[in-house]
Design an enzyme around this catalytic site. Structure first.
Site, PDB file in Angstrom:
ATOM      1  N   CYS A   1      11.420 -12.918  -2.338  1.00 48.09           N
ATOM      2  CA  CYS A   1      10.582 -11.789  -2.725  1.00 48.09           C
ATOM      3  C   CYS A   1      11.403 -10.966  -3.719  1.00 48.09           C
ATOM      4  O   CYS A   1      12.469 -10.472  -3.364  1.00 48.09           O
ATOM      5  CB  CYS A   1      10.266 -10.993  -1.463  1.00 48.09           C
ATOM      6  SG  CYS A   1       9.398  -9.463  -1.776  1.00 48.09           S
TER       7      CYS A   1
ATOM      8  N   CYS B   1       2.104   4.949  -3.331  1.00 43.58           N
ATOM      9  CA  CYS B   1       1.365   4.656  -2.095  1.00 43.58           C
ATOM     10  C   CYS B   1       2.084   5.352  -0.926  1.00 43.58           C
ATOM     11  O   CYS B   1       3.313   5.294  -0.824  1.00 43.58           O
ATOM     12  CB  CYS B   1       1.292   3.150  -1.853  1.00 43.58           C
ATOM     13  SG  CYS B   1       0.537   2.282  -3.243  1.00 43.58           S
TER      14      CYS B   1
ATOM     15  N   CYS C   1      10.419  -4.225   1.492  1.00 47.46           N
ATOM     16  CA  CYS C   1      11.203  -3.771   0.341  1.00 47.46           C
ATOM     17  C   CYS C   1      11.172  -2.273   0.113  1.00 47.46           C
ATOM     18  O   CYS C   1      10.198  -1.616   0.361  1.00 47.46           O
ATOM     19  CB  CYS C   1      10.744  -4.497  -0.915  1.00 47.46           C
ATOM     20  SG  CYS C   1      11.718  -5.968  -1.166  1.00 47.46           S
TER      21      CYS C   1
HETATM   22 FE1  SF4 Z   1       2.349   1.007  -3.915  1.00 49.32          FE
HETATM   23 FE2  SF4 Z   1       4.799   0.435  -3.061  1.00 49.32          FE
HETATM   24 FE3  SF4 Z   1       3.365  -1.446  -4.343  1.00 49.32          FE
HETATM   25 FE4  SF4 Z   1       4.334   0.665  -5.665  1.00 49.32          FE
HETATM   26  S1  SF4 Z   1       5.534  -0.925  -4.656  1.00 49.32           S
HETATM   27  S2  SF4 Z   1       2.267  -0.126  -5.807  1.00 49.32           S
HETATM   28  S3  SF4 Z   1       4.154   2.308  -4.166  1.00 49.32           S
HETATM   29  S4  SF4 Z   1       2.912  -0.512  -2.370  1.00 49.32           S
END
Ligand code: SF4
Ligand code: SAH
Length: 340
Positions: free
Chosen positions: A103, A114, A331
């Site tokens: 990954c 998010c 992550c």
């Molecule tokens: Fe959303 Fe985290 Fe993906 Fe960025 S890495 S789009 S904050 S889930």
């Protein structure tokens, strides 16, 4: 200085010949990158004159191991890598019966914010170059002495917010003269940047597009994923249907189950209606508790009941097994603990 490892073989050949060296040297250099060489003077079959020229005009992107955690339960390995400029990113290597998967990160941090995501909470620093995405695979292969067969772009960052570099990476990693990992063994995960989904479809790559859905309606989705205010769920689902029509590749959806937020029966009914008649697959995963989010994962019975409602309505769904629970394999968490 030139980012030489981001060049396609044809571009490398052009660069080498333009500067007075024979074309076949390009393939030798390309081979060294594949083996994870991090300095030009490691390239023992090159003449001194060429090594001097390369050292004076180019740099090699590296992913140096800063920290490495190995899960006691399932041998999942998590790396914190340090890049040439001192930024940190994370990658996770998982072992499955069919081989090794990695990954990889595509950005340092993420702009998308998010609310459940450790990366999203840490802000954005910069996008990665194609060679920095490759370097994660090369470093892990070299360290573990393995060959990685599957790549998921599900680490830190939003791949479609780094479109050009990600396309370049995809072409480089699948090049038969390079790491030679076929598109069918690659999954790209996105939070749903709708116009870029259409752009990606045009390339007709045989990769799997995985869309982080996490909610069945705009109200719930906008609460956890700000991108939904920009590209609401109807537009996103339409883009996914079109993606299948253009590429013939079935889209996957990710759905992290959060207790009391998106795991009610009503959510399951809405999700079934939303995906009705679509050739897709839904992966459910209990949300990973990230410090400061206040979210906890749905109870096991709730997960089962939810998946059953969908299966009864003809939507194929599975609850994904989580790997590396003891090493914060999701992550963004390791960097967050190190940098912030
Ligand atoms: Fe959303 Fe985290 Fe993906 Fe960025 S890495 S789009 S904050 S889930
Ligand atoms: N930015 C891309 C890819 C990186 S995130 C995306 O959002 O799709 C990789 C996956 O991890 C996404 O599906 C994301 O929603 C999910 N994820 C992030 N934080 C999580 C958490 N705390 N628990 C479970 N999944 C999470």
């Amino acid at each position: 200085m030139k980012d030489i490892k981001s060049l396609y073989l044809s571009e490398l050949e052009e660069f080498i010949t333009e500067n007075g060296f024979p074309k076949f040297r390009a393939r030798q250099i390309f081979d060294w990158f594949k083996k994870g060489a991090t300095a030009f003077d490691e390239m023992r079959n090159l003449p001194k004159k060429l090594i001097d020229f390369l050292s004076g005009s180019c740099y090699i992107s590296v992913a140096n191991i800063e920290k490495k955690l190995v899960s006691r339960y399932d041998k999942t390995v998590k790396y914190l890598f340090c890049l040439n400029d001192g930024e940190y990113i994370e990658s996770v290597v998982m072992s499955y019966h069919h081989g090794y998967s990695i990954c990889v990160s595509t950005q340092v941090g993420c702009k998308m914010g998010c609310t459940f995501c450790a990366t999203g909470k840490s802000g954005f620093s910069r996008s990665l170059t194609a060679s920095e995405i490759l370097a994660q695979i090369e470093s892990a292969q070299k360290d573990l002495n393995i060959r990685i067969s599957n790549v998921v772009l599900m680490g830190m960052g939003e791949p479609l917010d780094n479109f050009d570099n990600v396309i370049r990476f995809l072409r480089l990693v699948s090049d038969e003269n390079g790491l030679n990992i076929g598109m069918r063994h690659i999954t790209l995960s996105t939070c749903g940047i709708v116009p870029r989904i259409y752009d990606l479809a045009e390339y007709k790559f045989a990769l799997t597009l995985s869309v982080s859905l996490h909610a069945p309606d705009n109200e719930t989705r906008s609460r956890t994923m700000p991108i939904n205010n920009r590209y609401p769920i109807e537009q996103l689902i339409k883009a996914c249907r079109d993606y299948f029509d253009t590429t013939g590749r079935r889209v996957s959806f990710e759905y992290a189950m959060i207790d009391g937020v998106n795991d009610t029966d009503e959510c399951a009914f809405k999700l079934a209606a939303l995906l009705k008649g679509m050739n897709c697959h839904v992966n459910f995963i209990p949300v990973n508790a990230v410090k400061g989010t206040g979210y906890i994962k749905s109870r096991t019975e709730r997960q089962k009941a939810f998946v059953e409602i969908l299966s009864k309505r003809g939507v194929t769904a599975t609850v994904r097994r989580t790997l590396g629970n003891d090493i914060n394999a999701s992550c963004g968490q390791l960097r967050r603990n190190t940098v912030n």
